[in-house]
Design a protein around this motif. Structure first.
Motif, mmCIF file in Angstrom:
data_model
loop_
_atom_site.group_PDB
_atom_site.id
_atom_site.type_symbol
_atom_site.label_atom_id
_atom_site.label_comp_id
_atom_site.label_asym_id
_atom_site.label_seq_id
_atom_site.Cartn_x
_atom_site.Cartn_y
_atom_site.Cartn_z
ATOM 1 N N GLY A 39 0.825 -1.205 0.000
ATOM 2 C CA GLY A 39 0.000 0.000 0.000
ATOM 3 C C GLY A 39 0.856 1.250 0.000
ATOM 4 O O GLY A 39 0.561 2.222 -0.698
ATOM 5 N N ASN A 40 1.940 1.238 0.761
ATOM 6 C CA ASN A 40 2.855 2.378 0.782
ATOM 7 C C ASN A 40 3.517 2.564 -0.573
ATOM 8 O O ASN A 40 3.680 3.687 -1.040
ATOM 9 N N ILE A 41 3.893 1.467 -1.204
ATOM 10 C CA ILE A 41 4.522 1.544 -2.517
ATOM 11 C C ILE A 41 3.543 2.107 -3.536
ATOM 12 O O ILE A 41 3.911 2.955 -4.363
ATOM 13 N N GLU A 42 2.290 1.672 -3.468
ATOM 14 C CA GLU A 42 1.281 2.182 -4.399
ATOM 15 C C GLU A 42 1.068 3.679 -4.204
ATOM 16 O O GLU A 42 0.931 4.421 -5.179
ATOM 17 N N GLN A 43 1.043 4.143 -2.965
ATOM 18 C CA GLN A 43 0.874 5.568 -2.704
ATOM 19 C C GLN A 43 2.046 6.359 -3.264
ATOM 20 O O GLN A 43 1.867 7.438 -3.854
ATOM 21 N N LYS A 44 3.258 5.853 -3.105
ATOM 22 C CA LYS A 44 4.435 6.548 -3.624
ATOM 23 C C LYS A 44 4.411 6.585 -5.143
ATOM 24 O O LYS A 44 4.737 7.615 -5.753
ATOM 25 N N LEU A 45 4.024 5.467 -5.767
ATOM 26 C CA LEU A 45 3.940 5.452 -7.226
ATOM 27 C C LEU A 45 2.866 6.416 -7.729
ATOM 28 O O LEU A 45 3.066 7.102 -8.744
ATOM 29 N N ASP A 46 1.741 6.499 -7.052
ATOM 30 C CA ASP A 46 0.700 7.444 -7.438
ATOM 31 C C ASP A 46 1.209 8.879 -7.348
ATOM 32 O O ASP A 46 0.932 9.706 -8.227
ATOM 33 N N ARG A 47 1.960 9.167 -6.327
ATOM 34 C CA ARG A 47 2.523 10.520 -6.170
ATOM 35 C C ARG A 47 3.516 10.820 -7.292
ATOM 36 O O ARG A 47 3.508 11.926 -7.851
ATOM 37 N N ILE A 48 4.345 9.849 -7.636
ATOM 38 C CA ILE A 48 5.307 10.050 -8.730
ATOM 39 C C ILE A 48 4.576 10.285 -10.045
ATOM 40 O O ILE A 48 4.936 11.175 -10.823
ATOM 41 N N ILE A 49 3.525 9.513 -10.291
ATOM 42 C CA ILE A 49 2.741 9.688 -11.524
ATOM 43 C C ILE A 49 2.117 11.076 -11.560
ATOM 44 O O ILE A 49 2.136 11.758 -12.597
ATOM 45 N N ASP A 50 1.561 11.520 -10.449
ATOM 46 C CA ASP A 50 0.964 12.855 -10.391
ATOM 47 C C ASP A 50 2.007 13.929 -10.666
ATOM 48 O O ASP A 50 1.752 14.886 -11.401
ATOM 49 N N LEU A 51 3.185 13.793 -10.092
ATOM 50 C CA LEU A 51 4.244 14.783 -10.314
ATOM 51 C C LEU A 51 4.691 14.788 -11.776
ATOM 52 O O LEU A 51 4.952 15.854 -12.353
ATOM 53 N N LEU A 52 4.778 13.609 -12.390
ATOM 54 C CA LEU A 52 5.165 13.545 -13.796
ATOM 55 C C LEU A 52 4.098 14.170 -14.691
ATOM 56 O O LEU A 52 4.420 14.855 -15.678
ATOM 57 N N GLU A 53 2.823 13.960 -14.365
ATOM 58 C CA GLU A 53 1.751 14.565 -15.145
ATOM 59 C C GLU A 53 1.770 16.085 -15.022
ATOM 60 O O GLU A 53 1.539 16.808 -15.985
ATOM 61 N N LYS A 54 2.036 16.583 -13.823
ATOM 62 C CA LYS A 54 2.138 18.038 -13.627
ATOM 63 C C LYS A 54 3.315 18.590 -14.399
ATOM 64 O O LYS A 54 3.240 19.691 -14.973
ATOM 65 N N ASP A 55 4.412 17.853 -14.441
ATOM 66 C CA ASP A 55 5.605 18.305 -15.162
ATOM 67 C C ASP A 55 5.340 18.346 -16.658
ATOM 68 O O ASP A 55 5.811 19.253 -17.350
#
Length: 58
Positions: A39-55
């Protein structure tokens, strides 16, 4: 069967049950800890995806 034999069998039965209970709870605790890590890994991956989309938008 005298009382000494019955007492010995009772103590031995309790000892065997204690060993099986200990193994059961050890395995159960190891199994239940795994989903929280994923679950922690999934949350971190979701955050990375969100940051990449914003970039990409910038």
């Amino acid at each position: 069967m005298n009382s000494g034999d019955m007492l010995y069998q009772l103590v031995f039965l309790i000892f065997i049950c204690g060993i099986f209970s200990g193994v059961f709870f050890l395995v159960r605790s190891l199994v239940t800890k795994q989903p929280s890590k994923s679950g922690n890994i999934e949350q971190k991956l979701d955050r990375i995806i969100d940051l990449l989309e914003k970039d990409k938008k910038n």
